[in-house]
Design a protein around this motif. Structure first.
Motif, PDB file in Angstrom:
ATOM      1  N   GLN A  31      -4.741 -45.844  -1.087  1.00  0.00           N
ATOM      2  CA  GLN A  31      -4.281 -44.491  -0.773  1.00  0.00           C
ATOM      3  C   GLN A  31      -2.757 -44.405  -0.761  1.00  0.00           C
ATOM      4  O   GLN A  31      -2.164 -43.399  -1.089  1.00  0.00           O
ATOM      5  CB  GLN A  31      -4.818 -44.083   0.606  1.00  0.00           C
ATOM      6  CG  GLN A  31      -6.326 -44.010   0.623  1.00  0.00           C
ATOM      7  CD  GLN A  31      -6.885 -44.842   1.766  1.00  0.00           C
ATOM      8  OE1 GLN A  31      -6.442 -45.945   2.011  1.00  0.00           O
ATOM      9  NE2 GLN A  31      -7.871 -44.314   2.439  1.00  0.00           N
ATOM     10  N   VAL A  32      -2.116 -45.462  -0.365  1.00  0.00           N
ATOM     11  CA  VAL A  32      -0.654 -45.480  -0.312  1.00  0.00           C
ATOM     12  C   VAL A  32      -0.202 -46.821  -0.874  1.00  0.00           C
ATOM     13  O   VAL A  32      -0.812 -47.845  -0.606  1.00  0.00           O
ATOM     14  CB  VAL A  32      -0.147 -45.332   1.145  1.00  0.00           C
ATOM     15  CG1 VAL A  32       1.372 -45.313   1.163  1.00  0.00           C
ATOM     16  CG2 VAL A  32      -0.693 -44.053   1.764  1.00  0.00           C
ATOM     17  N   SER A  33       0.822 -46.832  -1.671  1.00  0.00           N
ATOM     18  CA  SER A  33       1.209 -48.061  -2.354  1.00  0.00           C
ATOM     19  C   SER A  33       1.885 -49.041  -1.419  1.00  0.00           C
ATOM     20  O   SER A  33       2.574 -48.670  -0.483  1.00  0.00           O
ATOM     21  CB  SER A  33       2.145 -47.720  -3.513  1.00  0.00           C
ATOM     22  OG  SER A  33       3.332 -47.131  -3.022  1.00  0.00           O
ATOM     23  N   GLY A 325      -1.371 -51.073   7.543  1.00  0.00           N
ATOM     24  CA  GLY A 325      -2.800 -50.932   7.256  1.00  0.00           C
ATOM     25  C   GLY A 325      -3.087 -49.874   6.213  1.00  0.00           C
ATOM     26  O   GLY A 325      -4.106 -49.187   6.279  1.00  0.00           O
ATOM     27  N   MET A 326      -2.198 -49.737   5.232  1.00  0.00           N
ATOM     28  CA  MET A 326      -2.357 -48.692   4.220  1.00  0.00           C
ATOM     29  C   MET A 326      -3.197 -49.128   3.031  1.00  0.00           C
ATOM     30  O   MET A 326      -3.710 -48.285   2.295  1.00  0.00           O
ATOM     31  CB  MET A 326      -0.987 -48.206   3.765  1.00  0.00           C
ATOM     32  CG  MET A 326      -0.273 -47.403   4.838  1.00  0.00           C
ATOM     33  SD  MET A 326       1.421 -46.958   4.404  1.00  0.00           S
ATOM     34  CE  MET A 326       2.264 -48.485   4.781  1.00  0.00           C
ATOM     35  N   ASP A 327      -3.356 -50.436   2.846  1.00  0.00           N
ATOM     36  CA  ASP A 327      -4.109 -50.936   1.703  1.00  0.00           C
ATOM     37  C   ASP A 327      -5.345 -51.704   2.164  1.00  0.00           C
ATOM     38  O   ASP A 327      -5.392 -52.216   3.292  1.00  0.00           O
ATOM     39  CB  ASP A 327      -3.241 -51.881   0.868  1.00  0.00           C
ATOM     40  CG  ASP A 327      -2.086 -51.167   0.184  1.00  0.00           C
ATOM     41  OD1 ASP A 327      -2.178 -49.939   0.030  1.00  0.00           O
ATOM     42  OD2 ASP A 327      -1.099 -51.838  -0.172  1.00  0.00           O
ATOM     43  N   GLY A 328      -6.314 -51.812   1.282  1.00  0.00           N
ATOM     44  CA  GLY A 328      -7.451 -52.696   1.506  1.00  0.00           C
ATOM     45  C   GLY A 328      -8.654 -52.081   2.159  1.00  0.00           C
ATOM     46  O   GLY A 328      -9.713 -52.708   2.220  1.00  0.00           O
ATOM     47  N   PHE A 329      -8.542 -50.857   2.654  1.00  0.00           N
ATOM     48  CA  PHE A 329      -9.668 -50.203   3.322  1.00  0.00           C
ATOM     49  C   PHE A 329     -10.507 -49.439   2.300  1.00  0.00           C
ATOM     50  O   PHE A 329      -9.984 -48.660   1.510  1.00  0.00           O
ATOM     51  CB  PHE A 329      -9.179 -49.237   4.396  1.00  0.00           C
ATOM     52  CG  PHE A 329      -8.657 -49.905   5.637  1.00  0.00           C
ATOM     53  CD1 PHE A 329      -9.442 -50.004   6.767  1.00  0.00           C
ATOM     54  CD2 PHE A 329      -7.377 -50.432   5.674  1.00  0.00           C
ATOM     55  CE1 PHE A 329      -8.967 -50.616   7.920  1.00  0.00           C
ATOM     56  CE2 PHE A 329      -6.889 -51.055   6.807  1.00  0.00           C
ATOM     57  CZ  PHE A 329      -7.685 -51.142   7.936  1.00  0.00           C
TER      58      PHE A 329
END
Length: 434
Positions: A31-33, A325-329
């Protein structure tokens, strides 16, 4: 062994929608780089509203919580088959894991008729093995309830009649009415208020103290309390309540109140401030406060995890400290817990809500060397059988032989119960960085 109940049409629709959301997010990528870039906000937030006292409609202290007359409970727990099946009184006990690498819970709580939501852990002051897990049943009245479990997963108490309770949190050593005791606070969404309970020092149950209106003046879902975190300030013992509504603006999403003694056996909430950024999609429900270090973390479900000062009087309290926590979910960020060691180290644990297999992502509580607000590095990802987890709680305290290093509690949607994981199973054989 109790046979699994057929899911309702609503359950099937909800799970299908969650699965579709996971697929959509996977397809479009992160969602966010670049999660590795720590987001430290330097600009100040807008001017906060002036402080004022919010009066509370309360009950006399000491009114006992009712043991439920109506909430239907399945008398025996559904057992989980992993490698072997073990017999247990009032709970389901399973082996440590399976061939897929997914960890298994040691205990599952007794199933209830409606879907559960959020757990909190209360630590017994003298016998940690008699500690309790307090959970909510997220249904409209009269089926909505607070359920108290023992560490064996059996139900100790049910307080029913709540109108769509969502989140619950526990705080220790609260001084009210000339007495000092532990409390549990629950958001009651459809009643637009908080419910305050006194926890008996011997662990024998909860007694309702007060009903406290919140988010007054906000309309619609913006006035419906959902997320919750309690903060006890170390320097003076003052207790604060942080509330996240079902819906809110991009700036100042969270509301913070001081929990105060009004005298005569009554308590009140005094409005302190609004704070917190929001990405504009989904909602904010998961709120966790690190009393030891004085920080509050909250999950912007479809974007990231945010970090602020929990003390409204701390220098820089009007600025965001970190966003990570912006990546991987693949699913929503649902549930945050703090594994807090006395030396200031530990882990921030965030749940990735996935149908049938929620994951727990661990970040360093203390940040990186020389950068205490840099939580960008994921130190471990743990897969579990918890279905569409809506809430978690974590403790580092030893809770008797089964939970020597603490435990993680996760909501399990499909079975309408909670799963208890010994912390050793979260860590596994890995030597996590300190």
């Amino acid at each position: 062994m109790v046979g699994q109940r057929l899911r309702t049409t609503q359950d099937v629709g909800r799970r299908a929608e969650q699965s579709q959301r996971v697929k959509q997010r996977t397809a479009r990528g992160t969602q966010v780089s670049n999660d590795a870039q720590r987001r430290v906000r330097e600009q100040e937030a807008p001017v906060q509203p002036s402080r004022g006292v919010q009066q509370a409609h309360v009950l006399e202290m000491g009114v006992r919580g009712r043991v439920h007359p109506r909430l239907a409970i399945v008398a025996r727990s559904a057992c989980v088959l992993v490698l072997t099946l073990a017999a247990c009184t009032g709970c389901a006990a399973v082996e440590a894991g399976d061939a897929t690498g997914e960890i298994a819970p040691l205990v599952q709580t007794t199933r209830v008729d409606q879907d559960v939501d959020d757990p909190a852990i209360w630590i017994h002051p003298t016998d940690q093995a008699r500690s309790l897990v307090i959970g909510t049943v997220k249904a409209a009245a009269p089926a909505g309830a607070v359920v108290v479990y023992g560490l064996d997963g059996g139900i100790r108490q049910v307080i029913d009649g709540l109108n769509r309770p969502n989140n619950v949190d526990v705080e220790y050593g609260v001084r009210l009415g000339g007495q000092t005791f532990d409390v549990a606070v629950v958001t009651e969404r459809l009643a637009r208020q908080l419910r305050l309970f006194r926890i008996a020092s011997d662990g024998k149950g909860l007694a309702e103290i007060a009903r406290l209106p919140v988010l007054e003046g906000a309309r619609g879902n913006a006035g419906a309390p959902m997320g919750l975190g309690l903060y006890r300030r170390a320097r003076d013992g003052k207790v604060y309540v942080i509330v996240a509504p079902k819906q809110g603006p991009r700036e100042n999403y969270l509301w913070q109140y001081a929990l105060e003694d009004e005298g005569g056996g009554r308590v009140r909430l005094t409005f302190v401030r609004r704070f917190g950024r929001y990405g504009g999609h989904g909602e904010i429900e998961a709120v966790a406060v690190d009393d030891g270090l004085g920080y509050v973390y909250y999950a912007d479900e479809e974007r990231s995890i945010h970090k602020w000062h929990a003390d409204p009087d701390a220098p820089g309290a009007n600025r965001e400290l970190a966003e990570f926590g912006m990546d991987g979910f693949a699913g929503d960020r649902e549930g945050i817990g703090i594994y807090a060691r006395p030396d200031g180290t530990g882990y921030i644990v965030a749940a990735d809500q996935r149908p049938g297999q929620s994951e727990f992502r661990l970040y360093r509580r203390e940040g990186e060397a020389g950068r205490p607000h840099d939580h960008s590095r994921v130190v471990k990802v743990v897969s579990s059988p918890a279905d569409s987890t809506d809430g978690i709680e974590v403790t580092e305290r030893a809770l008797g032989a089964p939970f020597r290093q603490g435990m993680l509690v996760a909501m399990n949607s499909k079975a309408h119960n909670f799963m208890f994981f010994p912390w050793e199973r979260i860590v596994g054989a890995d030597s996590l960085p300190h």
